[in-house]
Design a protein around this motif. Structure first.
Motif, short mmCIF file in Angstrom:
data_model
loop_
_atom_site.label_atom_id
_atom_site.label_comp_id
_atom_site.label_asym_id
_atom_site.label_seq_id
_atom_site.Cartn_x
_atom_site.Cartn_y
_atom_site.Cartn_z
N LEU A 4 47.15 32.63 32.40
CA LEU A 4 46.75 31.35 32.74
C LEU A 4 46.21 31.00 34.11
CD1 LEU A 4 49.78 29.22 31.05
CD2 LEU A 4 47.16 29.37 30.21
N CYS A 5 46.70 31.80 35.03
CA CYS A 5 46.18 31.88 36.47
C CYS A 5 44.91 32.45 36.89
CB CYS A 5 47.35 32.70 37.36
SG CYS A 5 47.43 34.40 36.66
N VAL A 6 44.62 33.06 35.82
CA VAL A 6 43.06 34.00 36.25
C VAL A 6 41.96 32.95 36.31
CG1 VAL A 6 41.30 35.25 35.61
CG2 VAL A 6 43.90 36.07 35.15
N ALA A 7 42.05 31.90 35.32
CA ALA A 7 40.90 31.04 35.29
C ALA A 7 41.30 29.78 36.38
CB ALA A 7 40.87 30.30 34.05
N GLU A 8 42.18 29.52 37.06
CA GLU A 8 42.54 28.72 38.13
C GLU A 8 42.25 29.08 39.39
OE1 GLU A 8 43.61 25.48 37.15
OE2 GLU A 8 43.27 26.04 35.20
N CYS A 9 42.26 30.21 39.45
CA CYS A 9 41.80 30.82 40.80
C CYS A 9 40.51 30.55 41.40
CB CYS A 9 42.15 32.22 41.05
SG CYS A 9 41.77 33.03 42.85
N PRO A 10 40.32 29.69 42.45
CA PRO A 10 38.91 29.15 42.83
C PRO A 10 38.30 30.42 43.49
CG PRO A 10 40.41 28.13 44.08
CD PRO A 10 41.32 28.76 43.17
N VAL A 11 38.83 31.36 43.94
CA VAL A 11 37.91 32.70 44.56
C VAL A 11 38.24 33.80 43.78
CG1 VAL A 11 38.33 31.57 46.67
CG2 VAL A 11 40.28 33.23 46.07
N GLU A 12 38.57 33.74 42.60
CA GLU A 12 38.43 34.72 41.68
C GLU A 12 39.38 36.05 42.17
OE1 GLU A 12 34.60 35.34 40.32
OE2 GLU A 12 34.41 33.53 39.73
N ALA A 13 40.64 35.78 42.55
CA ALA A 13 41.38 36.90 43.14
C ALA A 13 42.10 37.41 42.45
CB ALA A 13 42.13 36.44 44.49
N ILE A 14 42.52 36.80 41.09
CA ILE A 14 43.45 37.32 40.22
C ILE A 14 42.93 38.22 38.97
CG2 ILE A 14 45.45 36.77 38.83
CD1 ILE A 14 45.53 34.24 40.37
N TYR A 15 43.54 39.53 39.02
CA TYR A 15 42.96 40.34 38.04
C TYR A 15 44.04 40.92 37.07
CZ TYR A 15 38.70 41.01 40.59
OH TYR A 15 37.57 40.46 41.37
N ALA A 16 43.98 41.44 35.90
CA ALA A 16 44.88 42.28 35.08
C ALA A 16 45.14 43.48 35.89
CB ALA A 16 44.20 42.23 33.70
N GLU A 17 46.05 43.97 35.70
CA GLU A 17 46.39 45.30 36.60
C GLU A 17 45.35 46.43 36.26
OE1 GLU A 17 50.02 48.40 37.41
OE2 GLU A 17 50.54 46.76 35.96
N ASP A 18 44.92 46.46 34.91
CA ASP A 18 44.05 47.65 34.66
C ASP A 18 42.87 47.25 35.14
OD1 ASP A 18 46.09 48.73 33.16
OD2 ASP A 18 45.52 47.92 31.42
N ASP A 19 42.48 45.89 35.40
CA ASP A 19 40.91 45.30 35.77
C ASP A 19 40.74 45.32 37.23
OD1 ASP A 19 40.30 45.38 32.96
OD2 ASP A 19 41.10 43.23 32.77
N VAL A 20 41.80 45.55 37.83
CA VAL A 20 41.59 45.52 39.31
C VAL A 20 40.30 46.39 39.93
CG1 VAL A 20 42.72 45.82 41.66
CG2 VAL A 20 44.03 44.81 39.87
N PRO A 21 39.68 46.07 40.63
CA PRO A 21 38.30 46.88 41.01
C PRO A 21 38.90 47.92 42.00
CG PRO A 21 38.04 44.63 41.69
CD PRO A 21 39.40 44.70 41.07
N ASP A 22 38.00 49.04 41.74
CA ASP A 22 38.58 50.35 42.57
C ASP A 22 38.77 50.11 43.91
OD1 ASP A 22 38.41 51.78 40.14
OD2 ASP A 22 36.25 52.36 40.44
N GLY A 23 38.19 49.41 44.65
CA GLY A 23 38.32 49.33 46.14
C GLY A 23 39.61 48.42 46.36
N GLN A 24 40.08 47.76 45.47
CA GLN A 24 41.20 46.92 45.63
C GLN A 24 42.64 47.25 44.88
OE1 GLN A 24 40.66 42.81 46.32
NE2 GLN A 24 38.52 43.03 45.81
N ARG A 25 42.64 48.47 44.48
CA ARG A 25 43.73 48.99 43.62
C ARG A 25 45.18 49.03 44.33
NH1 ARG A 25 43.27 49.23 38.54
NH2 ARG A 25 44.92 50.63 38.26
N HIS A 26 44.93 49.25 45.57
CA HIS A 26 46.07 49.29 46.57
C HIS A 26 46.75 47.76 46.42
CE1 HIS A 26 42.67 48.00 49.05
NE2 HIS A 26 43.51 47.24 49.75
N PHE A 27 46.09 46.89 45.96
CA PHE A 27 46.87 45.62 46.04
C PHE A 27 47.73 45.44 44.91
CE2 PHE A 27 43.56 44.26 48.66
CZ PHE A 27 44.13 43.20 49.49
N ILE A 28 47.96 46.28 44.09
CA ILE A 28 48.94 46.60 42.93
C ILE A 28 50.30 46.74 43.50
CG2 ILE A 28 49.64 47.81 40.79
CD1 ILE A 28 46.54 48.31 40.28
#
Length: 107
Positions: free
Chosen positions: A45-69
């Protein structure tokens, strides 16, 4: 699987995502939100609500941002829950499109 808040949230902290979370898994820092991986129920539910598209499923986090997990998991243990929507940071719109903001993160 859990969801992860990534760099786009730093210095914005829009809380539209918090408002729709059925399990209150968001944690609030000074200028960033994280998701507690032990509380997230993978509802999406949170994914669509984020106006800056900052929320990803763990498996879909972009490579350059995987440290955010790991960062979400670490900070979720330190920060307090946020359970209702609040106003974004005063200059959030100015920071919304800025890239490479990790150095701006306040713990």
């Amino acid at each position: 699987m859990t969801y992860v808040v990534t760099e786009s949230c730093i210095r914005c902290k829009y809380t539209d995502c918090v408002d729709v979370c059925p399990v209150d898994c968001f944690r609030e820092g000074p200028n960033f939100l994280v998701i507690d991986p032990d509380e997230c129920i993978d509802c999406t539910l949170c994914v669509a609500e984020c106006p800056v598209e900052a929320i990803y499923a763990e498996d879909d986090v972009p490579d350059g941002q995987r440290h955010f997990i790991a960062l979400n998991a670490e900070l979720a243990r330190q920060w307090k829950p946020i359970v209702e929507r609040r106003e974004p940071l005063a200059d959030a719109d100015e920071w919304a499109a800025v890239k490479d903001k990790l150095g701006e993160l306040k713990r």
